[in-house]
Design a protein around this motif. Sequence first.
Motif, PDB file in Angstrom:
ATOM      1  N   SER A 282      -5.606  -2.356 -22.553  1.00 14.73           N
ATOM      2  CA  SER A 282      -5.359  -1.765 -21.243  1.00 14.73           C
ATOM      3  C   SER A 282      -3.881  -1.767 -20.885  1.00 14.73           C
ATOM      4  N   ASP A 283      -3.559  -0.955 -19.890  1.00 14.28           N
ATOM      5  CA  ASP A 283      -2.195  -0.885 -19.361  1.00 14.28           C
ATOM      6  C   ASP A 283      -1.177  -0.587 -20.452  1.00 14.28           C
ATOM      7  N   VAL A 284      -1.393   0.549 -21.085  1.00 10.84           N
ATOM      8  CA  VAL A 284      -0.501   1.019 -22.147  1.00 10.84           C
ATOM      9  C   VAL A 284       0.209   2.272 -21.640  1.00 10.84           C
ATOM     10  N   PHE A 285       1.511   2.327 -21.829  1.00 12.63           N
ATOM     11  CA  PHE A 285       2.325   3.457 -21.360  1.00 12.63           C
ATOM     12  C   PHE A 285       3.078   4.029 -22.557  1.00 12.63           C
ATOM     13  N   ILE A 286       2.725   5.255 -22.928  1.00 20.58           N
ATOM     14  CA  ILE A 286       3.334   5.888 -24.097  1.00 20.58           C
ATOM     15  C   ILE A 286       4.111   7.097 -23.604  1.00 20.58           C
ATOM     16  N   SER A 287       5.419   7.065 -23.749  1.00 19.36           N
ATOM     17  CA  SER A 287       6.240   8.118 -23.168  1.00 19.36           C
ATOM     18  C   SER A 287       7.355   8.535 -24.121  1.00 19.36           C
ATOM     19  N   GLY A 288       7.566   9.845 -24.259  1.00 21.57           N
ATOM     20  CA  GLY A 288       8.646  10.320 -25.118  1.00 21.57           C
ATOM     21  C   GLY A 288       8.314  10.127 -26.577  1.00 21.57           C
ATOM     22  N   LEU A 289       7.397  10.916 -27.084  1.00 19.42           N
ATOM     23  CA  LEU A 289       6.959  10.730 -28.473  1.00 19.42           C
ATOM     24  C   LEU A 289       6.875  12.073 -29.172  1.00 19.42           C
ATOM     25  N   THR A 290       7.483  12.144 -30.354  1.00 16.20           N
ATOM     26  CA  THR A 290       7.318  13.317 -31.210  1.00 16.20           C
ATOM     27  C   THR A 290       6.466  12.920 -32.397  1.00 16.20           C
ATOM     28  N   ILE A 291       5.456  13.717 -32.668  1.00 17.68           N
ATOM     29  CA  ILE A 291       4.549  13.435 -33.786  1.00 17.68           C
ATOM     30  C   ILE A 291       4.512  14.682 -34.669  1.00 17.68           C
ATOM     31  N   ASN A 292       4.807  14.503 -35.953  1.00 25.92           N
ATOM     32  CA  ASN A 292       4.922  15.643 -36.853  1.00 25.92           C
ATOM     33  C   ASN A 292       4.225  15.345 -38.173  1.00 25.92           C
TER      34      ASN A 292
END
Length: 414
Positions: A282-292
């Motif tokens: 819980s309480d996970v913040f995922i910000s600014g991600l490039t996935i290729n």
Amino acid sequence: MQQQSLSFLAVITVFASAHVATARDLRNVTEPKNPQSCISLKASGKDDTKIIQKAFDSCTKGKAVALSSGIFYSGPLTIPSGVSLLVEEGVTLRALTDPTLYDLGAKTCGTIDEYGLGCKAFITMHKAKGSGIYGKGTIDGRGGSIMTGHNITWWHLARDAVVVRKNQNNPRLIQINNSVDITIYQITLTNSPFYHLVATETVGFTVWGIKIIAPASALNTDGIDPVGSQNVTIAHCNISTGDDDVAIKALTAPAKHISVLNNHFHRGVGMSIGSECTYGVSDVFISGLTINDTHNGIYIKSNTLRGGHVTNITYENVCITNATSPIHLETNYYHYNGTNTPVYRNITISNVKILTNGTSIIHGLDKSHLIEITLKNVHIPKDSKFSIRNAKITGNFIRDVNGGQCGYAGNINM
Ligand SMILES: *[C@@H]1O[C@H](CO)[C@@H](O)[C@H](O)[C@H]1NC(C)=O
Ligand SMILES: *[C@@H]1O[C@H](CO)[C@@H](O)[C@H](O)[C@H]1NC(C)=O
Ligand SMILES: *[C@@H]1O[C@H](CO)[C@@H](O)[C@H](O)[C@H]1NC(C)=O
Ligand SMILES: *[C@@H]1O[C@H](CO)[C@@H](O)[C@H](O)[C@H]1NC(C)=O
Ligand SMILES: *[C@@H]1O[C@H](CO)[C@@H](O)[C@H](O)[C@H]1NC(C)=O
Ligand SMILES: *[C@@H]1O[C@H](CO)[C@@H](O)[C@H](O)[C@H]1NC(C)=O
Ligand SMILES: *[C@@H]1O[C@H](CO)[C@@H](O)[C@H](O)[C@H]1NC(C)=O
Ligand SMILES: *[C@@H]1O[C@H](CO)[C@@H](O)[C@H](O)[C@H]1NC(C)=O
Ligand SMILES: *[C@@H]1O[C@H](CO)[C@@H](O)[C@H](O)[C@H]1NC(C)=O
Ligand SMILES: *[C@@H]1O[C@H](CO)[C@@H](O)[C@H](O)[C@H]1NC(C)=O
Ligand SMILES: *[C@@H]1O[C@H](CO)[C@@H](O)[C@H](O)[C@H]1NC(C)=O
């Protein structure tokens, strides 16, 4: 009048920051700084295990053992509490490839069995406080090298294990257990025989500006796995692996207050939560991600064997290209059966651009356990495919993407 609307605004601001404040790493994390060194070592070109370990054991707390020139060869090492390792730019620390050095006693390291728990890691921290690994050098696990006394590589062993549906006994590159305030900064981790960087039941774990590189074909070479850990920040990292780029797990304890900020993943399985969610994520913040070039993009996987609650998860500013399943929320991973119900609730996906076709999968367990997600400003190509069942989706996919390329950390170059 004027004054009233100003105080109204102020209230909103306080709420807005409190809102973000609880669903991420609760610490205020800034860029780490290298510690001073207690000793500087030069590689001998031979087995340097004893020299490095002795340096660790006699280093003053708060300082680092610096590897300052050459290519070091070593067997397993333990970093004591308070002490750090600094691998300077241009220097490489290479793992010796003899399985007997890593064996935990059952003489199974380097073989296949039911459990896959026969090896210690290359680098271990256990009950450490304030330890770390720093420097612009490289730690090389040599997963693609022939194991001493055998005729195949660690990775080949991993492929053989899949064929017989068992597990390889391969060392992890770095294993951190039950520790506090651990920092991993700038280092390049490469070619681990197994997972690269695992932090189990650790509170305060900062991974900043590191690179992880392993071939896409190397099985189980997870990048960073925080397992049952809290107050975690993974920022400014570039990860290219053969398995989960990052996997947040809750196998023996809850995983919470985790921030994953401004990272770039190339190849691998994607940004994963699970499959072990037993104690709750819980309480996970995922910000600014490039996935290729990955199998999945935003990926939550569990099943009734490893299930649990996955709640208060926010993804924002994510750009995904060439992922087979750009969004994949699965509650029946490998069809394993048990009695732990996977529940995914309060998952918010906002400001996301998916630039290529793919098949997104959202499979809740059953009618009484719907996956609950909110979509805000999620753009996809018009030919994207979906497989959706047992889901409550608030908001819509916007089918307006036509080309473009992902830049670094979720930015889009049109
Ligand atoms: C983090 O910084 C904010 C803003 O400066 C401050 O209000 C808060 O108390 C800090 N939190 C911690 C845990 O230091
Ligand atoms: C996480 O960090 C916050 C802020 O420093 C602290 O108050 C909290 O106790 C930490 N969490 C744990 C589990 O130690
Ligand atoms: C490796 O050695 C095993 C016996 O330990 C043998 O059965 C196998 O054929 C060998 N494989 C290769 C590729 O040489
Ligand atoms: C660290 O934790 C893992 C997972 O619980 C366990 O398999 C391993 O034996 C532990 N290692 C040490 C050195 O305690
Ligand atoms: C990751 O890649 C980006 C873009 O190529 C680069 O700006 C950044 O410095 C890299 N970071 C690391 C830790 O390698
Ligand atoms: C994405 O992957 C392709 C193929 O591997 C590569 O050519 C391209 O540079 C990558 N883009 C980014 C932003 O990493
Ligand atoms: C897309 O990803 C797959 C699997 O990772 C890779 O084999 C393929 O070359 C990539 N295609 C492009 C256009 O980058
Ligand atoms: C949902 O999660 C967000 C953070 O991701 C949190 O701020 C919010 O309060 C949560 N809502 C509920 C109903 O738990
Ligand atoms: C989700 O966030 C809300 C609001 O901050 C909080 O009350 C709740 O306890 C969180 N859920 C979990 C499982 O931590
Ligand atoms: C789990 O149960 C389902 C339905 O009964 C079955 O099809 C599946 O094979 C089982 N999975 C395993 C791994 O045994
Ligand atoms: C998506 O697939 C369609 C048909 O399969 C194809 O015409 C289109 O170019 C693809 N678009 C992208 C962005 O990959």
